[in-house]
Write an enzyme that holds these catalytic residues in place. Structure first.
Site, PDB file in Angstrom:
ATOM      1  N   GLN A   1       0.923  -0.996  -0.010  1.00  0.00           N
ATOM      2  CA  GLN A   1       0.151  -0.155  -0.059  1.00  0.00           C
ATOM      3  C   GLN A   1       0.732   1.206  -0.038  1.00  0.00           C
ATOM      4  O   GLN A   1       2.163   1.105   0.567  1.00  0.00           O
ATOM      5  CB  GLN A   1      -0.881  -0.065   1.154  1.00  0.00           C
ATOM      6  CG  GLN A   1      -1.639  -1.295   1.476  1.00  0.00           C
ATOM      7  CD  GLN A   1      -2.704  -1.591   0.082  1.00  0.00           C
ATOM      8  OE1 GLN A   1      -3.434  -0.404  -0.480  1.00  0.00           O
ATOM      9  NE2 GLN A   1      -2.753  -2.602  -0.478  1.00  0.00           N
ATOM     10  N   GLY A   2       0.621   2.413  -0.625  1.00  0.00           N
ATOM     11  CA  GLY A   2       1.162   3.600  -0.667  1.00  0.00           C
ATOM     12  C   GLY A   2       2.071   3.840  -1.810  1.00  0.00           C
ATOM     13  O   GLY A   2       3.027   4.621  -2.099  1.00  0.00           O
ATOM     14  N   CYS A   3       1.958   2.735  -2.797  1.00  0.00           N
ATOM     15  CA  CYS A   3       2.786   2.788  -4.056  1.00  0.00           C
ATOM     16  C   CYS A   3       1.829   3.306  -5.314  1.00  0.00           C
ATOM     17  O   CYS A   3       0.579   2.658  -5.307  1.00  0.00           O
ATOM     18  CB  CYS A   3       3.508   1.687  -4.257  1.00  0.00           C
ATOM     19  SG  CYS A   3       4.722   1.042  -3.250  1.00  0.00           S
ATOM     20  N   THR A   4       2.076   4.116  -5.900  1.00  0.00           N
ATOM     21  CA  THR A   4       1.479   4.485  -7.176  1.00  0.00           C
ATOM     22  C   THR A   4       1.203   3.440  -8.103  1.00  0.00           C
ATOM     23  O   THR A   4       0.284   3.186  -8.807  1.00  0.00           O
ATOM     24  CB  THR A   4       2.025   5.865  -7.870  1.00  0.00           C
ATOM     25  OG1 THR A   4       2.038   6.779  -6.812  1.00  0.00           O
ATOM     26  CG2 THR A   4       1.189   6.327  -9.082  1.00  0.00           C
ATOM     27  N   SER A   5       2.490   2.714  -8.393  1.00  0.00           N
ATOM     28  CA  SER A   5       2.680   1.489  -9.229  1.00  0.00           C
ATOM     29  C   SER A   5       2.029   0.453  -8.313  1.00  0.00           C
ATOM     30  O   SER A   5       2.052   0.411  -7.434  1.00  0.00           O
ATOM     31  CB  SER A   5       3.975   1.329  -9.740  1.00  0.00           C
ATOM     32  OG  SER A   5       4.443   2.466 -10.508  1.00  0.00           O
TER      33      SER A   5
END
Length: 152
Positions: free
Chosen positions: A57-61
């Site tokens: 969680q917290g990744c754009t990709s």
């Protein structure tokens, strides 16, 4: 010439070789190509490992990290596999795994992957979203290491 000695971390060069190779590459286009090449060295994840549980969680990709804990007399040792749908991010996953996979939970908790990320100059040359995503990956790995210690 770039060093490519393999480690147990998913067939990746060890972190010292990665750091040395970065220092040999003056041009950021070459460094980006190297990061992408590192990502190509990751072992592909199975469909089962590409689960919501393993999604960071917290990744754009999209990024997945799967953790295996092995018990040893010196405490838990964690092995990681990972992947991303973005080439550069997949390379960042490779760098992170070269640093932490196959290490004890205590070593992982005392390591500072963000400092290495900054030492390699990645923070200044990547988007803030990718930098934040890297921090999310580090947080996930440290959480897994803490959980392994708690279950020891």
């Amino acid at each position: 010439m770039l060093k490519m000695a393999q480690t147990a971390a998913a067939g990746l060069p060890d972190i010292e070789d990665i750091m040395e190779n970065f220092s040999l590459l003056d041009d950021w286009d070459d460094r980006y190509r190297y990061v992408i090449e590192l990502g190509r060295g990751l072992i592909p994840l199975s469909d089962a490992e590409r689960s919501d549980t393993n999604k960071v969680q917290g990744c754009t990709s999209q990024v997945w990290l799967a953790t295996a804990v092995q018990r040893s007399p010196d405490g838990p040792v964690l092995d990681f596999v990972g992947d991303s749908d973005a080439h550069i991010v997949r390379g960042l996953v490779a760098i992170l795994l070269a640093m932490v996979s196959g290490r004890s939970a205590s070593e992982i908790l005392s390591a500072d992957p963000v400092a290495l990320f900054e030492k390699l100059g990645l923070r200044e040359h990547l988007t803030p979203q990718r930098s934040n995503g890297f921090r999310s990956m580090v947080s996930r790995i440290k959480t897994d290491a803490q959980a392994a210690l708690a279950g020891a």
